[in-house]
Design an enzyme around this catalytic site. Structure first.
Site, PDB file in Angstrom:
ATOM      1  N   GLU A 234      -0.330   2.233   9.325  1.00  0.00           N
ATOM      2  CA  GLU A 234      -1.596   2.689   9.882  1.00  0.00           C
ATOM      3  C   GLU A 234      -1.364   3.179  11.303  1.00  0.00           C
ATOM      4  O   GLU A 234      -0.543   2.631  12.032  1.00  0.00           O
ATOM      5  CB  GLU A 234      -2.652   1.575   9.913  1.00  0.00           C
ATOM      6  CG  GLU A 234      -3.375   1.405   8.602  1.00  0.00           C
ATOM      7  CD  GLU A 234      -2.726   0.341   7.749  1.00  0.00           C
ATOM      8  OE1 GLU A 234      -1.945  -0.465   8.292  1.00  0.00           O
ATOM      9  OE2 GLU A 234      -2.977   0.313   6.527  1.00  0.00           O
TER      10      GLU A 234
ATOM     11  N   CYS B 147       0.858  -1.188   0.000  1.00  0.00           N
ATOM     12  CA  CYS B 147       0.000   0.000   0.000  1.00  0.00           C
ATOM     13  C   CYS B 147       0.893   1.237   0.000  1.00  0.00           C
ATOM     14  O   CYS B 147       1.732   1.403   0.873  1.00  0.00           O
ATOM     15  CB  CYS B 147      -0.887  -0.022   1.238  1.00  0.00           C
ATOM     16  SG  CYS B 147      -1.859   1.473   1.458  1.00  0.00           S
TER      17      CYS B 147
ATOM     18  N   CYS C  49      -4.440  -0.591  -7.300  1.00  0.00           N
ATOM     19  CA  CYS C  49      -3.277  -0.978  -6.485  1.00  0.00           C
ATOM     20  C   CYS C  49      -3.200  -2.483  -6.272  1.00  0.00           C
ATOM     21  O   CYS C  49      -2.124  -3.083  -6.359  1.00  0.00           O
ATOM     22  CB  CYS C  49      -3.304  -0.246  -5.147  1.00  0.00           C
ATOM     23  SG  CYS C  49      -4.744  -0.597  -4.127  1.00  0.00           S
TER      24      CYS C  49
ATOM     25  N   TYR D 273      -8.973   0.285  -5.387  1.00  0.00           N
ATOM     26  CA  TYR D 273      -8.504  -1.083  -5.183  1.00  0.00           C
ATOM     27  C   TYR D 273      -8.426  -1.860  -6.494  1.00  0.00           C
ATOM     28  O   TYR D 273      -7.780  -2.908  -6.556  1.00  0.00           O
ATOM     29  CB  TYR D 273      -9.418  -1.806  -4.191  1.00  0.00           C
ATOM     30  CG  TYR D 273      -9.165  -1.361  -2.779  1.00  0.00           C
ATOM     31  CD1 TYR D 273      -9.644  -0.149  -2.310  1.00  0.00           C
ATOM     32  CD2 TYR D 273      -8.414  -2.139  -1.912  1.00  0.00           C
ATOM     33  CE1 TYR D 273      -9.387   0.268  -1.022  1.00  0.00           C
ATOM     34  CE2 TYR D 273      -8.159  -1.728  -0.619  1.00  0.00           C
ATOM     35  CZ  TYR D 273      -8.648  -0.520  -0.170  1.00  0.00           C
ATOM     36  OH  TYR D 273      -8.389  -0.112   1.101  1.00  0.00           O
TER      37      TYR D 273
ATOM     38  N   CYS E 137      -3.528   7.291  -1.874  1.00  0.00           N
ATOM     39  CA  CYS E 137      -4.806   7.288  -2.601  1.00  0.00           C
ATOM     40  C   CYS E 137      -5.957   7.787  -1.747  1.00  0.00           C
ATOM     41  O   CYS E 137      -6.918   8.353  -2.272  1.00  0.00           O
ATOM     42  CB  CYS E 137      -5.152   5.879  -3.059  1.00  0.00           C
ATOM     43  SG  CYS E 137      -3.810   5.037  -3.874  1.00  0.00           S
TER      44      CYS E 137
ATOM     45  N   HIS F 178     -12.850   5.300  -3.695  1.00  0.00           N
ATOM     46  CA  HIS F 178     -11.818   4.510  -3.051  1.00  0.00           C
ATOM     47  C   HIS F 178     -11.996   3.017  -3.331  1.00  0.00           C
ATOM     48  O   HIS F 178     -11.027   2.265  -3.371  1.00  0.00           O
ATOM     49  CB  HIS F 178     -11.792   4.795  -1.555  1.00  0.00           C
ATOM     50  CG  HIS F 178     -10.450   4.516  -0.948  1.00  0.00           C
ATOM     51  ND1 HIS F 178      -9.274   4.965  -1.494  1.00  0.00           N
ATOM     52  CD2 HIS F 178     -10.073   3.810   0.153  1.00  0.00           C
ATOM     53  CE1 HIS F 178      -8.249   4.559  -0.769  1.00  0.00           C
ATOM     54  NE2 HIS F 178      -8.708   3.847   0.227  1.00  0.00           N
TER      55      HIS F 178
ATOM     56  N   GLU G 103      -6.456  -5.120   4.186  1.00  0.00           N
ATOM     57  CA  GLU G 103      -6.894  -3.867   3.574  1.00  0.00           C
ATOM     58  C   GLU G 103      -7.835  -4.153   2.397  1.00  0.00           C
ATOM     59  O   GLU G 103      -8.790  -3.408   2.162  1.00  0.00           O
ATOM     60  CB  GLU G 103      -5.658  -3.113   3.088  1.00  0.00           C
ATOM     61  CG  GLU G 103      -5.861  -1.651   2.915  1.00  0.00           C
ATOM     62  CD  GLU G 103      -4.559  -1.000   2.482  1.00  0.00           C
ATOM     63  OE1 GLU G 103      -4.240  -1.087   1.291  1.00  0.00           O
ATOM     64  OE2 GLU G 103      -3.862  -0.408   3.328  1.00  0.00           O
TER      65      GLU G 103
ATOM     66  N   THR H 181      -4.634   5.209   7.433  1.00  0.00           N
ATOM     67  CA  THR H 181      -3.552   4.870   6.514  1.00  0.00           C
ATOM     68  C   THR H 181      -2.716   6.110   6.193  1.00  0.00           C
ATOM     69  O   THR H 181      -3.253   7.155   5.831  1.00  0.00           O
ATOM     70  CB  THR H 181      -4.140   4.307   5.213  1.00  0.00           C
ATOM     71  OG1 THR H 181      -4.880   3.138   5.523  1.00  0.00           O
ATOM     72  CG2 THR H 181      -3.038   3.990   4.218  1.00  0.00           C
TER      73      THR H 181
END
Lengths: 489, 489, 489, 489
Positions: A257, A100, A299, A296, A104, A292, A447, A191
């Site tokens: 995180e 990650c 990424c 995914y 984003c 969001h 995640e 995050t």
């Protein structure tokens, strides 16, 4: 020129006086802390890519506000194509960091707050949107890194924010002053907070009458007084404190995180973009979530590419790359990865223009994208574990491998095909281990499950975004309950 | 005006003197035959939609050859957007027919032959492409319906065409004459042949040296001498011969496949578009397959919409529409359907221009799309069966329902919630039955499995279209086997 | 000797004056009706097997009531081994009929009513159990076939029996007389009623106060006045009326379900085994369901064996039997089939003795067994369709195959490997078609889903039968919330 | 009395002079090493349970050799019931340790070598079996812990043992002497070696002519000269070196694997039980694998029970225990767990007597059992992660929680429902983390995948153990290709 280099970004972090705790200690030089640094490197990659000529089309765009070149992570989506480039950029970065890269959340928050603040102003004659444009220009001009801060700690999941036994279970306004507001609460597993310059704070769910103090959007620098960042433990985190670079699996990059405490934090009005308009909370949440959940689709396929490559390499090193069952499993891994990416692309292409003129991706398809992400990476890691073999969790340590007495045993006995050095096989095993159990696994597994909303959240949105009455009408027509369509009519 | 009405289309079929057999008998008036007619109606819908103002954008486009308005089913893809409109058109038609509307095979074949014939000519200086453009203009000007004819009967699957014990297991040239060629062979389960004006015959797999006579593309009217069409049995086909309109489930529409025999059929040279260029066979097959695997991202979600609507209606009629497990299952059905559609859209948007200037969809994503189609409709029918209840396969016949003595029992006892007439519940059950077991099931299940290539064909293409060495390189870099990327470099 | 031969069984059916409707007509000679006869043959096989020396151990046992030899289908389970033999017998019969052989419902009902009537008597001092033993002796002595009749038509699924708008949505007592009771209502999709001598009527769900008239168990001969049987339509049912034996797929055997109307049916008291004891309804339902969910661990693996064999044969005929992806798929089919059977065996072996001294299988494992059955046969048919190829749903009819003109085309072109006659391939395709779409598909798919209770019913039982507090205690101990176990203590 | 107490077992380990390396250092007092000790505790539990009156039936049995009471882990299976008790014992121990308790490999090896050595002697007149009985009596009498040592390091997976570039890739005899043999090679990821008294060394795959030196079975004490144990790294292993007991998740118990080097190790003939009889290698492997694939039907359901309990507890603590989607997921976890256990029971009950008179479980069902284990625990951890929430991978450390400044923040903000202390929620999260990512994850995930053979190994055995010709015959009979069965014949 508003595009920071990676070095400038990292240097700028040194100026932040964050109140940061890690493994029970306050960390002063957190920028160079070996547990934290990989997460800074991962964000730094989002700065680096903006300076590469071959990636410029993906990573850099013109600001909708100023026309200047800005990093895409701080830009508004000006078209469906912008959102397509976003997911392709994310895939590229996933491939290069194998984790990650954290920036984003801010990018998606920037866009969701933009269109929502506009619509609040339209209804209430407030000035949130204009303030927000100013703040965003400042962010773009300084190429800041922004952490999107949504998820509250939530206490009893069945109880509304204002009805919780402890009123601080959701971030809220505890005082309204002439110059600003005072906040209290905490954001869970935020995050990329410690390695960001500011947090863009948003509500986490639908608010209702009575929840006015909880319906809140604002920007807060990460080193503001009253902010405490408590670094979350990651699987195998202390391997980064050991000497060597093998056991950690992914030496350079990692996620981050924090549990972020806001204990009576002051925010001036010019940084407040929603405050009390309860009915807009869900709009903001759904738009952010839409963006969001699309992310995914970029990424995770990128990280998946690394895992697929690692699994194929292990098969090579074991001498079984062409075995039919191995090819079948690798093909399945690719299939699942591309299914996710396809959904991420589709919801971008099918985007629409908001009233504020930036673009929103298709909400239904974005939820479908993310819902697949809650499933497929788990199957991908399962298949990678299958291909990698049991050695994945039983390799001796790098220290054993370097040991004068027993190192030679390991070198001899953990070799696969004779042409490949044992160390290469070793490194590939620890990479897969990092992605399925270790430092990267939270990025790639948990995640994928909970980031941007847990599976049930998507199921609810999928139901809500579907015109079921239309589908039932189709069925009634075909069945002859309603009048059938006459093709000759 | 080149756009036929449904009526004009159907009337034009009456002019074809097809040699057609069904259930052991030669059928003269096949246009009005109750078993065949629903398949004609389904194609007629592709003509009807071109005359609806609200669908014109999807269904009608400008010819790349003449600039005239043509039905999209006969058009070349001039852009990615054209391919996007294609899948949206297919979804709309799937929703309105709840079955295979058969004309897509021709559309996809038209585009694949266009670009392949161009490249053959480039290499060999042949005149295939120019001939093909003339033929295609004729097809467009007359708004003909074209059946894409690819799948050979294949004999022993492990043996090349020219090595089969019986040389006719793949369609091939048995004689080359000055005015044309003579063909022999058979095309298996050819979709929409009897209700089309012409067949566009293509090879079905990679050809190699020695297979010259099998590397063949040409156009053959369906009523050419030597052509025999043997209508395939469909599950519950003879229900269409019974009185009544309930038991059949989908009264108006249906699919069609024939075993198509080509017994010494003459084809003049101006209708031959490849003949002997073995190495182009696989290009044609993969381009066609790419297009056609995308097509399933349109039609099957459309059919799925009807099934979802039917299942939701059954839940309504049973009084359990809001039960959590029902909502979960309906949500899953939507999720799977939209995943397919998302992949269908993505491969269209990511299309690229061929040398001949029409567009090709992304081959990898198209294969991913279709591979999901080989799985999800089966889960959708399973879930629909779960929601519908066991009555799905035990309802009495419509004749029982209309019977003077026992009809009242059925009306009384097969009622669900009191507000809904028993007949509505009855009709919805038979619709779901048709889609999961009966007349539509081959369209929705088996065609999803084998149409445009069986699952293993996609697995092979997914492997071939993936740059695995790139993925392995990513893994080696992260693992530190190759040099790691330095974010500050 | 109480073991009827198949012929004696069939002859005994001729004596029944059933009021039976099929496809809108009253059928007088239903025993020889070609649509009905295969279902009679399937039950006849349960009689035949009892006379085979090599199957005697499975098919015949000693009566717990009389010590005489009886068919296992009419016997009480005297031990876990008896229940093991039951599932092995069911597998054998599934293999030999490739469909539902229908007699299990009665066998499982016989056992559930036995133990429940005993416990009612214990509590209330009633005489149900003694009456029941007398009835069961009569059944055993005459080797009758008994249909277990549980599922009511149910109307609005969210409303209790006594609260339905129409009080007849569940079978109930409308009058209590000195000599017996009068019933009204209907049993939905009753398996094997028309080809049974008697029905053993049971309630279908938990009853509560107010539902006394619905809490009812009794035995009713199938030709009792007031009983009407309406034969359910099956997919492709009328193929049995065509000449020929290929298209039907499974020529000899088939299932049967009827909508069974009970319109003021009189039942003498000596045939009533529960009447008004509301709290025992759920005991009866759960015990029956436990037994019957186990049964699916026998019959469905047996049917699955035929499907696996058919799929392997198709692969042979196509020349691809050794292709890795085919072997993988066949292996998966076996794996799923044996998983079901393993669960069916396990719940038998883990059975326990009831107060009435017959044995009950383990309820949790029986529900687990059936829950897998609601999933795996669907995957099995999907895999079989994959292996069989598209021809599965496009083969011409047997009449075409026998046709003097076109028969030769079919024979030539539908051949796979040269050594195997086309007709064999044809027959194997129609068998798989019957199992996945046609006459056997309701037995193998829908019955697997809904027979003995729909998936949600098992989920509820699985939750109920689990000691979750124990599991939570284990977790609390390991986690150190409760005191941890000290291994040295 | 031959049953050691846990204390006696641990004390006996102190007498072993093992040459053990961990994290790059030779460990002298390995019994008290905090990383190793939990694995010793887990085995100690197998000793403890033998002294509990309520578990005696499961844990203790009579020796088939001496009639004395022995721990089941050292006993021969005297009946199917013995094997049933074995899996029930394993489930109990899985519940109480929540990890791999390691002693099963020895138990299963003991039984496989017993029957194989018998059959070798029968064929060759050797004395292996008698020697083996003597050794086993000694093991039983002293209640030793035996590690089954099968998996070689294997080098190039596509090359036979004797053809490898390095001849030591499989353990083999390098010298035969009058008093014994000299071994060289290494066993990979050997479970429970360091905490066992002896290793029972077996070959890992089918041997062929030329592999005589590799076809070897013998017993070697773990502290024999030439044996080096290199402790495998486990995810989060060094958390056991930190103060505190929360972050480690499972404080008391854990698994253990070592890379075990055999560098010119001498074994006297009386401890050699196979040496050169190549064709018996596969018999030994398949019998051991059968037993051990069954074992996973005991231990993994036990571990799964803890995970289910933990997930349910997290739902309680979050206040969502009754939410339908949570209940659905918990129900699914139970269903999958019981499916595994059901298969484990079934293959035990269906066991058969070997020529040597101990019992073998059903090989097909044992493989089916294990094959499910390669899938379901992954889905179980996925579901547990779903229920647990993202906090699973972002909780601060225990040191943060105990910190004077920030501890109060964590206590306040990580509380779920008000009634449950934050610490309990904390502990439950770290337990789930340990099982899905951390110290227990190798036991529950990777071992489920690769222990007792990887998935493909089971697929091969499932294919081999199936009588496909019988299934094809069934299909041919039903299809009418062979003669159909006449029920009246």
């Amino acid at each position: 020129m508003s595009l920071k280099t990676p070095k400038e970004y990292i240097d700028s972090l040194r100026g932040l006086k964050e109140n940061l705790y890690l493994l029970g200690e306050k960390v002063e030089n957190w920028v160079d802390n070996p547990i934290i640094r990989p997460s800074i490197n991962a964000i730094a990659m989002t700065y680096k890519i903006a300076h590469e000529p071959e990636s410029e089309d993906l990573a850099v765009t013109e600001s909708m506000l100023t026309g200047k070149k800005v990093n895409r992570f701080n830009a508004l989506y000006k078209s469906p194509e912008d959102m397509v480039k976003k997911v392709k950029l994310q895939r590229e970065l996933g491939q290069r960091t194998a984790c990650c890269f954290q920036r984003c959340v801010g990018m998606d928050a920037i866009n969701a707050v933009f269109s929502t603040s506009y619509e609040i102003d339209q209804k209430y004659g407030t000035a949130y949107h204009q303030r927000y444009r100013e703040w965003l220009k400042y962010v773009q001009d300084n190429d800041l890194c922004i952490a999107g801060a949504m998820t509250d700690v939530k206490g009893h999941r069945g109880v509304a924010p204002s009805q919780q036994a402890d009123p601080d279970m959701f971030v809220h306004v505890v005082e309204r002053r002439s110059d600003g507001i005072i906040l209290r609460g905490a954001k869970a597993h935020l995050t990329g907070a410690a390695n960001s310059h500011e947090m863009l704070i948003m509500p986490t769910l639908r608010m209702r009458e009575g929840d006015e103090d909880y319906s809140l959007t604002c920007a807060v620098p990460t080193d503001t007084e009253g902010v405490t960042l408590i670094y979350g433990r990651q699987s195998c985190d202390t391997r980064k404190l050991e000497k060597g670079d093998i056991d950690v699996g992914n030496y350079n990059f990692g996620g981050q995180e924090t549990l972020t405490i806001l204990d009576n934090v002051f925010v001036p009005w010019e940084r407040v973009f929603m405050c009390g308009e309860v009915e807009f909370s869900i709009m903001l949440v759904e738009r952010f979530a839409g963006y969001h959940r699309q992310s995914y689709g970029g990424c995770k396929p990128g990280i998946g590419d690394v895992l697929i490559g690692a699994a194929a390499s292990m098969a090579d090193y074991n001498g079984v790359r062409r075995a039919p069952h191995i090819r079948e499993k690798l093909g399945e891994m690719i299939h699942l990865t591309e299914t996710i990416h396809g959904c991420g692309l589709a919801c971008a292409y099918e985007g629409w223009k908001t009233k504020a003129s930036n673009y929103q991706c298709d909400i239904l398809l974005a939820n479908v994208c993310k819902h697949n992400v809650t499933r497929f990476p788990y199957e991908l890691t399962r298949l990678a574990e299958d291909i990698a073999g049991g050695l994945l969790v039983t390799t001796p340590s790098e220290k054993d491998f370097r040991h004068p007495v027993i190192g030679k045993y390991i070198d001899k006995y953990l070799r696969g095909v004779p042409e490949v050095p044992t160390e290469a096989r070793y490194r590939m095993l620890t990479l897969i281990h990092a992605m399925s159990f270790g430092l990267v696994a939270p990025s790639y597994r948990t995640e994928s499950m909970h980031g941007a909303g847990s599976p049930q959240a998507q199921k609810i949105m999928i139901e809500r975004e579907t015109d079921m009455e239309h589908k039932q009408k189709l069925a009634r027509s075909i069945a002859g309950i309603d009048e059938r369509e006459d093709v000759l009519a």
